[in-house]
Write an enzyme that holds these catalytic residues in place. Sequence first.
Site, PDB file in Angstrom:
ATOM      1  N   GLU A   1       0.877   3.560  -2.876  1.00 23.33           N
ATOM      2  CA  GLU A   1      -0.313   4.317  -3.263  1.00 23.33           C
ATOM      3  C   GLU A   1      -1.410   4.308  -2.209  1.00 23.33           C
ATOM      4  O   GLU A   1      -2.563   4.595  -2.506  1.00 23.33           O
ATOM      5  CB  GLU A   1      -0.850   3.765  -4.594  1.00 23.33           C
TER       6      GLU A   1
ATOM      7  N   HIS B   1       1.665  -2.345  -2.370  1.00 22.70           N
ATOM      8  CA  HIS B   1       1.181  -1.447  -3.418  1.00 22.70           C
ATOM      9  C   HIS B   1       0.298  -0.344  -2.844  1.00 22.70           C
ATOM     10  O   HIS B   1       0.526   0.830  -3.057  1.00 22.70           O
ATOM     11  CB  HIS B   1       0.433  -2.216  -4.509  1.00 22.70           C
TER      12      HIS B   1
ATOM     13  N   HIS C   1       7.508  -1.181  -9.689  1.00 15.52           N
ATOM     14  CA  HIS C   1       7.491  -0.467  -8.405  1.00 15.52           C
ATOM     15  C   HIS C   1       8.704  -0.844  -7.562  1.00 15.52           C
ATOM     16  O   HIS C   1       9.339   0.012  -6.953  1.00 15.52           O
ATOM     17  CB  HIS C   1       6.222  -0.805  -7.623  1.00 15.52           C
TER      18      HIS C   1
ATOM     19  N   HIS D   1     -12.166  -6.765  -7.570  1.00 13.45           N
ATOM     20  CA  HIS D   1     -13.622  -6.629  -7.706  1.00 13.45           C
ATOM     21  C   HIS D   1     -14.048  -6.616  -9.174  1.00 13.45           C
ATOM     22  O   HIS D   1     -15.068  -7.199  -9.532  1.00 13.45           O
ATOM     23  CB  HIS D   1     -14.119  -5.386  -6.965  1.00 13.45           C
TER      24      HIS D   1
HETATM   25 CO    CO Z   1       1.015   0.503  -9.347  1.00 14.23          CO
END
Ligand code: CO
Length: 294
Positions: free
Chosen positions: A209, A178, A241, A120
């Site tokens: 997350e 993610h 990650h 966004h």
């Molecule tokens: Co991250």
Amino acid sequence: MQKRWLAMLVWFMSALVLAGNCFAGHGDKRPMKKAILIAAFGTSVSEAQQALDQVDVMVRKAFPGVDVRWAYTSKIIRKKLAQQGKIFDSPETALAKLMDDGYTHVAVLPLHTIPGREFHELSQNAHLFGQMADGFQSILVAYPLLSSHEDMTQVAKAMVQHIPKDRKADEAVVLMGHGTEHHPADAIYSAMNQVFQEVDRNVFVATVEGYPTLDDVLPKLREQKVKTVYLMPFMAVAGDHARNDMAGAEPDSWKSILEKNGYNVKVILKGTAEYPEVVDVWVKHLQSAYSHFE
Ligand code: CO
């Protein structure tokens, strides 16, 4: 005689005004100059760079002769790379340079998986670049990877096809997405989990997350009486990650947690951008944005 001169002068003045309206103003008569800007989060893991190189090759192949540039959205990654002498622009700097170089039409390909916060922000800034005086005549941002049910099915099939062939049907695959605090976009991971299970009932999506988490998947693995779990990243790049939170040696990595729960764990360190059939979906979105320039 004087009247004739006056009439000529009026005619001449109005011709100038007309000509001015046609050729000055917003620079609409500039020749069309088109570019593609690929915006990735970026990576400082050199092995993970392969994924981005693959995207570069495929985009250039789909758009022969079109100028392709890259930008990295992560400030931290850009800083790290700059210390190694590798300079990457932010999307905003890259767009300013494209503007200076006289490009009139720009299609931006965000290498995002979902339309979360980063997507966004990028769309908002790209839109502002399109409003500048004497700026781009058109700037369009393509959709991120998972933007329709069709995309989700295509991606799920592509990923399942790339699970190593020696994996047995009763062995599970857990994909690390993610996840985001942007809740409408985070819901896509739950949808994707469902779509994967329609293709292969032992493939699960969890996120670092967002929702679902690994804790949400553990009871399902128990239910299926699984003994072996494959771990695969569900992010464009197998970066930090994937290497640490997923496959690392620390006790809180997914690999360690699964092993503690008695599973035999096999790790695959390949980002989704390394699977050509997944990149095809991003390229399809870029083509549909770019087609507005034709
Ligand atoms: Co991250």
